[in-house]
Design a protein around this motif. Structure first.
Motif, PDB file in Angstrom:
ATOM      1  N   THR A  34      29.729  33.524  -5.508  1.00  0.00           N
ATOM      2  CA  THR A  34      29.209  33.011  -4.245  1.00  0.00           C
ATOM      3  C   THR A  34      27.684  32.974  -4.287  1.00  0.00           C
ATOM      4  OG1 THR A  34      28.950  35.125  -3.134  1.00  0.00           O
ATOM      5  CG2 THR A  34      31.140  34.115  -3.077  1.00  0.00           C
ATOM      6  N   VAL A  35      27.132  32.178  -3.427  1.00  0.00           N
ATOM      7  CA  VAL A  35      25.682  32.085  -3.346  1.00  0.00           C
ATOM      8  C   VAL A  35      25.102  33.449  -3.010  1.00  0.00           C
ATOM      9  CG1 VAL A  35      23.773  31.117  -2.036  1.00  0.00           C
ATOM     10  CG2 VAL A  35      25.672  29.658  -2.730  1.00  0.00           C
ATOM     11  N   ILE A  44      16.932  38.227  -3.931  1.00  0.00           N
ATOM     12  CA  ILE A  44      16.426  37.487  -2.785  1.00  0.00           C
ATOM     13  C   ILE A  44      17.526  37.346  -1.742  1.00  0.00           C
ATOM     14  CG2 ILE A  44      14.775  36.167  -4.154  1.00  0.00           C
ATOM     15  CD1 ILE A  44      16.766  33.829  -4.042  1.00  0.00           C
ATOM     16  N   GLY A  45      17.186  36.819  -0.607  1.00  0.00           N
ATOM     17  CA  GLY A  45      18.176  36.630   0.448  1.00  0.00           C
ATOM     18  C   GLY A  45      18.921  35.321   0.255  1.00  0.00           C
ATOM     19  N   ARG A  46      20.104  35.257   0.819  1.00  0.00           N
ATOM     20  CA  ARG A  46      20.924  34.049   0.721  1.00  0.00           C
ATOM     21  C   ARG A  46      20.157  32.832   1.227  1.00  0.00           C
ATOM     22  NH1 ARG A  46      25.918  31.255   2.596  1.00  0.00           N
ATOM     23  NH2 ARG A  46      25.152  31.049   4.707  1.00  0.00           N
ATOM     24  N   PHE A  50      18.553  28.828  -0.816  1.00  0.00           N
ATOM     25  CA  PHE A  50      18.610  27.407  -0.461  1.00  0.00           C
ATOM     26  C   PHE A  50      17.231  26.773  -0.312  1.00  0.00           C
ATOM     27  CE2 PHE A  50      22.882  28.786   0.895  1.00  0.00           C
ATOM     28  CZ  PHE A  50      23.628  27.856   0.197  1.00  0.00           C
ATOM     29  N   ARG A  51      16.184  27.573  -0.469  1.00  0.00           N
ATOM     30  CA  ARG A  51      14.840  26.997  -0.509  1.00  0.00           C
ATOM     31  C   ARG A  51      14.492  26.593  -1.932  1.00  0.00           C
ATOM     32  NH1 ARG A  51      13.510  30.651   3.483  1.00  0.00           N
ATOM     33  NH2 ARG A  51      13.600  29.582   5.503  1.00  0.00           N
ATOM     34  N   LYS A  56      24.486  24.935  -4.166  1.00  0.00           N
ATOM     35  CA  LYS A  56      24.956  25.759  -5.269  1.00  0.00           C
ATOM     36  C   LYS A  56      25.110  24.890  -6.523  1.00  0.00           C
ATOM     37  CE  LYS A  56      29.064  28.541  -6.287  1.00  0.00           C
ATOM     38  NZ  LYS A  56      30.416  28.887  -5.765  1.00  0.00           N
ATOM     39  N   ASN A  57      25.587  23.677  -6.326  1.00  0.00           N
ATOM     40  CA  ASN A  57      25.739  22.735  -7.438  1.00  0.00           C
ATOM     41  C   ASN A  57      24.422  22.514  -8.183  1.00  0.00           C
ATOM     42  OD1 ASN A  57      28.460  22.142  -6.849  1.00  0.00           O
ATOM     43  ND2 ASN A  57      27.825  20.697  -5.272  1.00  0.00           N
TER      44      ASN A  57
END
Lengths: 195, 195
Positions: A34-35, A44-46, A50-51, A56-57
DNA sequence: CGTTATTGTGGCACCCGGTGCCACTAGTCT
DNA sequence: AGACTAGTGGCACCGGGTGCCACAATAACG
């Protein structure tokens, strides 16, 4: 060589994150990671994950787009005397040549991408950039617009055979990627004449 | 002509659901339409939707796989005198011929698929079936195994040019799909010789 | 030095697609 | 009337992805 800028410094880098993710995907599988797992492993934080990568791909692909720049440049630098198809074949072969050290990781990444349905699907979006590079070159050489049928069809055909070569490579450990690619690409110039 | 079977009858059908979904996608857009919306419009529960289609993506495609059976059969029925490439070209042209009435919906569906990133990505998985049909035919004709490089490369090349033709068709209302496909497919037999 | 502007972090709440579970419904058959 | 069977759909849950916002860390300025 870090130019001091204002503001807090990034906690990690896209490259490092990619490495962490790739290793986890390889060990546990893409769907089983999982991410949140990746973020935790990278410290780092979830949300922060995404930054660095929009999805995820994307983490599995790394900076493919910037690599494409190399191929575009190589094509642009091809002397006009070289035919369009030969130029493409050479450029594609070069683009897929990796030093032995990197080759192991490259193979691992391609196995992941071509064998994980979610990644295979996503890859189509990445290939669009690849096709654009080819189509632009064909267009420039033939005087057509990049969006015209011929350049696009040529790009599609090259991508199609190149992917087939990759599949073969992954299916057989001892196979030579360059040889497979060469065979597949040459097939196009000879009208798919089957030897 | 409904054979009475035991048990509760289905609340709807895959075809009907596909129609509802396709209309909503067309009106509001794919991303703006939730599965819950579709289910509500079709008068079923969200959970039930996923019994008809494994994913939201699949609803947009309909029963593509069963259509592939037609192409496979057409290829198998081709007289051996016809060359491999000619046989493929004819079969693909036939496969993409639609009566005027259906053509409108077909176009709408393809616009949706080829212009919605999520669907474009997912489509790769569907194309695998298409490529398998082509590869199997080439393998049968040449004595190779379906998984070998040549059949796979040929399948990839045909898919690549066919998709380019489709893109052209969608870009221009007045274009003829059959003509575009024919041009693109013929390109392969002539070694991508650019006219 | 303290203040301010700037850049990155990450928690929180939320949306949506997808799934396992299970009680329930609506049929057929004996 | 039961028994059996196929389909329904609510519920709770997971995971990817996003908007929002307070906060942390750093540089530059007075």
């Amino acid at each position: 060589m870090v130019v001091p800028r204002a503001g807090r410094r990034p906690a990690t880098s896209a490259g490092e994150l990619e490495h962490v993710a790739l290793r986890m995907f390889d060990e546990r599988g893409f769907d089983e990671t999982t991410v949140e797992d990746i973020a935790a492993a990278a410290g780092i934080g979830r949300r922060t994950f995404f930054r660095y990568y929009a999805s995820k791909n994307d983490a599995a692909w790394g900076d493919f787009d910037s690599q494409l720049g190399r191929m575009r440049a190589a094509l642009a630098a091809t002397p006009p005397a070289v035919g369009v198809l030969d130029a493409l074949r050479t450029a594609i072969l070069d683009f897929n040549r990796y030093p032995a050290a990197e080759a192991v990781w490259h193979r691992r990444r391609m196995v992941l991408i071509l064998r994980t349905p979610a990644l295979t699907a996503h890859s189509t979006l990445r290939y669009a950039g690849w096709r654009a590079v080819v189509a632009d070159f064909v267009a420039a050489r033939t005087g057509a617009a990049p969006g015209d049928l011929i350049p696009q069809a040529v790009a599609g055909a090259f991508l199609g055979v190149a992917l087939a070569a990759y599949e073969q490579w992954l299916a057989d450990d001892r196979a030579e990627l360059q040889a497979l690619l060469d065979t597949a690409l040459t097939l196009l110039s000879t009208g798919l004449r089957l030897p």
